[in-house]
Design a protein around this motif. Structure first.
Motif, short mmCIF file in Angstrom:
data_model
loop_
_atom_site.label_atom_id
_atom_site.label_comp_id
_atom_site.label_asym_id
_atom_site.label_seq_id
_atom_site.Cartn_x
_atom_site.Cartn_y
_atom_site.Cartn_z
N TRP A 271 0.76 -1.27 -0.04
CA TRP A 271 -0.13 0.00 0.11
C TRP A 271 0.81 1.41 0.17
CZ3 TRP A 271 -4.23 0.19 -1.99
CH2 TRP A 271 -5.28 -1.06 -1.90
N MET B 226 -6.23 3.94 -5.05
CA MET B 226 -7.25 3.19 -4.02
C MET B 226 -7.89 2.11 -4.45
SD MET B 226 -6.76 4.61 -1.01
CE MET B 226 -5.20 4.68 -1.50
N GLY C 89 -10.02 1.85 7.29
CA GLY C 89 -9.36 1.56 6.16
C GLY C 89 -9.40 2.66 5.08
N GLY D 168 -8.04 4.84 3.63
CA GLY D 168 -7.07 5.40 2.37
C GLY D 168 -6.92 6.69 2.29
N ARG E 266 -11.37 8.79 0.55
CA ARG E 266 -12.25 8.96 -0.81
C ARG E 266 -13.85 8.92 -0.07
NH1 ARG E 266 -15.23 5.36 -3.67
NH2 ARG E 266 -14.86 3.78 -2.09
N ILE E 267 -14.30 7.97 0.70
CA ILE E 267 -15.70 7.84 1.36
C ILE E 267 -15.90 8.99 2.03
CG2 ILE E 267 -17.37 6.50 2.15
CD1 ILE E 267 -15.29 4.03 1.74
N GLU F 59 -6.50 4.23 9.27
CA GLU F 59 -5.75 4.26 8.17
C GLU F 59 -4.28 4.08 8.64
OE1 GLU F 59 -6.11 3.42 4.74
OE2 GLU F 59 -3.84 3.46 4.71
N VAL G 81 -1.47 3.84 6.66
CA VAL G 81 -0.60 4.46 5.53
C VAL G 81 -0.64 6.01 5.70
CG1 VAL G 81 0.20 4.44 3.25
CG2 VAL G 81 -0.72 2.43 4.14
N GLY H 247 -3.47 0.03 11.61
CA GLY H 247 -4.29 -0.95 11.11
C GLY H 247 -5.75 -1.30 11.95
N LEU H 248 -6.33 -1.74 11.26
CA LEU H 248 -7.78 -1.95 12.46
C LEU H 248 -7.48 -3.03 13.31
CD1 LEU H 248 -10.56 -2.13 9.33
CD2 LEU H 248 -10.48 -0.72 11.58
N GLU H 249 -6.60 -4.02 13.10
CA GLU H 249 -6.17 -4.96 14.00
C GLU H 249 -5.89 -4.44 15.33
OE1 GLU H 249 -4.82 -4.56 11.12
OE2 GLU H 249 -2.72 -4.44 11.64
N GLN I 57 -14.81 -0.41 4.58
CA GLN I 57 -14.94 -0.89 3.07
C GLN I 57 -13.59 -1.06 2.51
OE1 GLN I 57 -17.28 1.59 0.85
NE2 GLN I 57 -17.01 1.05 -1.08
N TRP I 58 -13.66 -2.37 1.75
CA TRP I 58 -12.42 -2.58 1.08
C TRP I 58 -11.04 -2.62 1.71
CZ3 TRP I 58 -14.94 0.53 -3.70
CH2 TRP I 58 -15.80 -0.32 -4.57
N CYS I 59 -11.24 -3.11 2.96
CA CYS I 59 -9.95 -3.10 3.79
C CYS I 59 -9.95 -4.46 4.82
CB CYS I 59 -9.88 -1.72 4.48
SG CYS I 59 -11.09 -1.45 5.79
N GLN J 100 -7.63 -7.15 4.93
CA GLN J 100 -6.05 -7.17 5.38
C GLN J 100 -5.99 -7.82 6.78
OE1 GLN J 100 -5.27 -4.88 1.85
NE2 GLN J 100 -3.97 -5.84 3.50
C1 SAM Z 1 -8.60 -0.84 -1.53
S1 SAM Z 1 -8.07 0.53 -0.56
C2 SAM Z 1 -9.64 1.15 0.15
C3 SAM Z 1 -9.75 2.55 0.84
C4 SAM Z 1 -10.95 3.08 0.93
N1 SAM Z 1 -11.74 2.24 2.12
C5 SAM Z 1 -11.95 3.51 -0.20
O1 SAM Z 1 -12.82 2.52 -0.48
O2 SAM Z 1 -11.54 4.29 -0.91
C6 SAM Z 1 -7.39 -0.28 1.00
C7 SAM Z 1 -6.90 0.40 2.12
O3 SAM Z 1 -6.69 -0.56 3.33
C8 SAM Z 1 -5.81 -0.07 3.95
N2 SAM Z 1 -5.16 -0.86 4.88
C9 SAM Z 1 -3.93 -1.79 4.71
N3 SAM Z 1 -3.98 -2.63 5.69
C10 SAM Z 1 -4.80 -2.26 6.60
C11 SAM Z 1 -5.29 -2.76 7.84
N4 SAM Z 1 -4.45 -3.74 8.42
N5 SAM Z 1 -6.07 -2.06 8.54
C12 SAM Z 1 -6.86 -1.12 7.86
N6 SAM Z 1 -6.90 -0.85 6.62
C13 SAM Z 1 -5.67 -1.26 5.98
C14 SAM Z 1 -4.71 0.30 2.86
O4 SAM Z 1 -3.57 1.38 3.20
C15 SAM Z 1 -5.77 1.13 1.90
O5 SAM Z 1 -6.00 2.40 2.02
#
Ligand code: SAM
Length: 234
Positions: free
Chosen positions: A19, A29, A71, A73, A76-77, A93, A95, A124-126, A140-142, A145
């Motif tokens: 990432w 993203m 997560g 990013g 965007r949302i 997030e 990063v 990270g979410l963990e 969403q979309w994270c 991971q």
């Molecule tokens: C596909 S992008 C989606 C970003 C945002 N949710 C969107 O829909 O625009 C995935 C995101 O998850 C983040 N990510 C990576 N590892 C993660 C973790 N352990 N916990 C939360 N987010 C993480 C990445 O850095 C990235 O910003």
């Protein structure tokens, strides 16, 4: 020979290396499909509005108090949906080059000036320990991971930080593996889960799915995408 569980292959540091190499843009993203952002945000906006129309605690007549974009990013949302319906949006997030868009970028200046950007958690979410109470916890979309055990722990922690009648909203790709299995993706060291797995993870954490929809209108060569709203079991 037994096959390792897909989520056991998740390597958090490899994921972060991936990432960190991505462009801090909508294209970065969304894996090179920036055109899906508008239609994604449109259906999510309608989904949330429908939840609120049926809600006694969070009706559409008043803004939501606090939402967290998990997560997130580059936000965007937050920019396209969450900041339009809530007074304050927190960000989780890991990063930093992504969250700098929110904390320093021009696109977010107005939201920062309005005091709409709350706490930014660069973890990270963990590892996220929520400190506030949320009307919506948007993921969403994270979640791919995180391992199944980390998802269970997250759902368990997070539901204690929902306001009464609040929702965990999860929007993720679905595995379309012919054997109905989750799939490990080495590109970003993540797992794409089946619908059954998501429902099992909610149930195990004491959450019930109160609304769910498939995303419509995405290119056919992408994974199916499903949005779920879940609440603690009564
Ligand atoms: C596909 S992008 C989606 C970003 C945002 N949710 C969107 O829909 O625009 C995935 C995101 O998850 C983040 N990510 C990576 N590892 C993660 C973790 N352990 N916990 C939360 N987010 C993480 C990445 O850095 C990235 O910003």
């Amino acid at each position: 020979m037994s096959v390792p569980a897909p989520d056991s292959q998740i390597d958090t540091s490899a994921a972060l290396t991936y990432w960190n190499s991505c462009d801090p843009s909508v294209t970065g993203m969304l894996g090179g499909f920036p055109q899906v952002s508008r239609i994604d945000l449109q259906q999510s906006t309608t989904f949330l509005a429908k939840l609120r129309r049926a809600s006694k605690t969070h009706p559409t007549s008043a803004p939501l108090s606090r939402i967290v974009d998990c997560g997130a990013g580059i936000g965007r949302i937050t920019l396209g949906l969450l900041s339009k319906v809530a007074t304050v949006v927190d960000i989780v997030e890991p990063v930093q080059k992504f969250t700098r868009q929110v904390s320093e970028g021009d696109d977010f200046k107005q939201l920062r000036d309005q005091g709409k950007i709350g706490t930014i958690y660069n973890v990270g979410l963990e590892a996220w320990e929520p400190e506030h109470t949320y009307d919506v916890i948007w993921i969403q979309w994270c979640l791919g991971q995180c391992t199944d055990a980390q998802v269970n722990a997250l759902f368990t922690r997070a539901q204690n930080h929902l306001s009464p009648g609040g929702w965990i909203v999860l929007k993720e790709n679905l595995s379309n593996n012919p054997f109905g299995e989750d799939v490990y993706d080495e590109t970003d060291s993540s797992v794409t889960r089946t619908d059954d797995k998501f429902r099992a993870l909610f149930k195990e954490a004491g959450l019930k799915v109160v609304a769910t929809e498939l995303q419509r209108g995405f290119p056919k060569d992408l994974y199916p995408v499903r949005i779920y709203a879940a609440q603690p079991e009564a």
